[in-house]
Design a protein around this motif. Sequence first.
Motif, short mmCIF file in Angstrom:
data_model
loop_
_atom_site.label_atom_id
_atom_site.label_comp_id
_atom_site.label_asym_id
_atom_site.label_seq_id
_atom_site.Cartn_x
_atom_site.Cartn_y
_atom_site.Cartn_z
N ILE A 80 0.86 -1.18 0.00
CA ILE A 80 0.00 0.00 0.00
C ILE A 80 0.89 1.23 0.00
O ILE A 80 1.70 1.42 0.91
N SER A 81 0.75 2.06 -1.00
CA SER A 81 1.60 3.24 -1.13
C SER A 81 0.83 4.50 -0.75
O SER A 81 -0.38 4.48 -0.53
N ALA A 82 1.57 5.62 -0.63
CA ALA A 82 0.95 6.90 -0.28
C ALA A 82 -0.16 7.23 -1.28
O ALA A 82 -0.06 6.92 -2.45
N PRO A 83 -1.30 7.78 -0.84
CA PRO A 83 -1.55 8.34 0.50
C PRO A 83 -2.09 7.32 1.51
O PRO A 83 -2.80 7.71 2.44
N TYR A 84 -1.85 6.04 1.31
CA TYR A 84 -2.18 4.98 2.27
C TYR A 84 -3.69 4.89 2.54
O TYR A 84 -4.13 4.80 3.68
N VAL A 85 -4.47 4.93 1.47
CA VAL A 85 -5.93 4.85 1.60
C VAL A 85 -6.35 3.38 1.50
O VAL A 85 -5.86 2.64 0.65
N ILE A 86 -7.23 2.94 2.40
CA ILE A 86 -7.80 1.60 2.35
C ILE A 86 -9.31 1.71 2.24
O ILE A 86 -9.89 2.77 2.51
N HIS A 87 -9.96 0.61 1.84
CA HIS A 87 -11.40 0.63 1.55
C HIS A 87 -12.08 -0.56 2.22
O HIS A 87 -11.48 -1.62 2.40
N PRO A 88 -13.36 -0.38 2.62
CA PRO A 88 -14.11 -1.50 3.19
C PRO A 88 -14.10 -2.69 2.23
O PRO A 88 -14.29 -2.55 1.03
N GLY A 89 -13.88 -3.87 2.79
CA GLY A 89 -13.81 -5.08 1.99
C GLY A 89 -12.40 -5.45 1.58
O GLY A 89 -12.15 -6.56 1.12
N GLN A 90 -11.45 -4.54 1.74
CA GLN A 90 -10.05 -4.82 1.41
C GLN A 90 -9.47 -5.73 2.50
O GLN A 90 -9.75 -5.56 3.68
N ARG A 91 -8.64 -6.70 2.10
CA ARG A 91 -8.06 -7.64 3.06
C ARG A 91 -6.62 -7.26 3.36
O ARG A 91 -5.80 -7.12 2.46
N ILE A 92 -6.31 -7.05 4.64
CA ILE A 92 -4.95 -6.74 5.09
C ILE A 92 -4.35 -8.03 5.64
O ILE A 92 -4.93 -8.66 6.52
N VAL A 93 -3.19 -8.41 5.13
CA VAL A 93 -2.58 -9.69 5.51
C VAL A 93 -1.41 -9.44 6.45
O VAL A 93 -0.73 -8.42 6.39
N PHE A 94 -1.19 -10.41 7.34
CA PHE A 94 -0.11 -10.32 8.29
C PHE A 94 0.94 -11.43 8.09
O PHE A 94 2.00 -11.39 8.70
N GLY A 95 0.63 -12.43 7.27
CA GLY A 95 1.52 -13.57 7.09
C GLY A 95 2.48 -13.41 5.93
O GLY A 95 2.95 -12.31 5.62
N ASN A 96 2.73 -14.53 5.21
CA ASN A 96 3.74 -14.54 4.15
C ASN A 96 3.29 -13.84 2.88
O ASN A 96 4.10 -13.38 2.09
N SER A 97 1.94 -13.79 2.67
CA SER A 97 1.45 -13.10 1.47
C SER A 97 1.82 -11.64 1.53
O SER A 97 1.68 -10.99 2.56
#
Length: 277
Positions: A80-97
């Motif tokens: 995710i690059s600047a301006p770091y905008v995210i949207h409902p339904g977007q999946r944020i991953v914490f693992g290897n992906s």
Amino acid sequence: MANQRQIRSAFGPAWLCAAVLGLLLAGCATPPPGGVPVVDRNQRAPVSEGSYLVRRGDTLSSIAIRFGWDWRALAQHNGISAPYVIHPGQRIVFGNSRRATPAPGRAPVPAPAVKPTEPAVQVATVPDRPPLVTRPPEPQPPATPIKIQPVERSASGWAWPANGAVIGRFSSNGSLNKGIDIAGELGQPVLAASDGTVVYAGSGLRGYGELVIIKHSDTYVSAYGHNRRLLVREGQKVKAGQTIAEMGSTGTDRVKLHFEIRRQGKPVDPQQYLPRR
């Protein structure tokens, strides 16, 4: 609140305390460049597996705090690059992906395959079966009206969060009072000091009791501590003068409201922003 219980159960009170303290210090969704990082020695390692589905009201900063990440590292991990905008339904991953799932509507969706039309099936009726009777839906009780009191605002748009004498004043020394303390009666209304969105409602931060944190902009947040009962939930939008809690003594030795204003994550004297009494 169910979401808070799941987080508290999964990561324990110490992690949640560190996360909420980080939120108070961070203050806004995208911290200002050149800020001095705050090190919390009690914070555990960030969550390193699984993912999180973005909901309305989430910011990259609030998700990073909730799961123990630095927001910059989480943005880089998910591409995710600047301006770091995210949207409902977007999946944020914490693992290897290394990439987040695109938000709905941002990736082309293949058209569903068209099945050949099948001939209609004739269903014989049973003559002796009584017809079905559909009951009309029962009327729902009216929603509880939101309590918003008319309040006096300062030139900068802030209002007093409670009626009562100031019994504890702000100190610029970081080891002392980071806000003001307002005396009052048990159950007295605690009001939102300005329009905004609730980003935290719970008791996970030691020393604050039942706590509400409201984000007003990318610059300002306010905090309301020691409440008896919270009347708002995370993600809820509130207006200045709206009742958000009942005054109490949780986490302290007397009934009072502890009130803070943070500008770009740093505590400021609330009385410099509130109307003069």
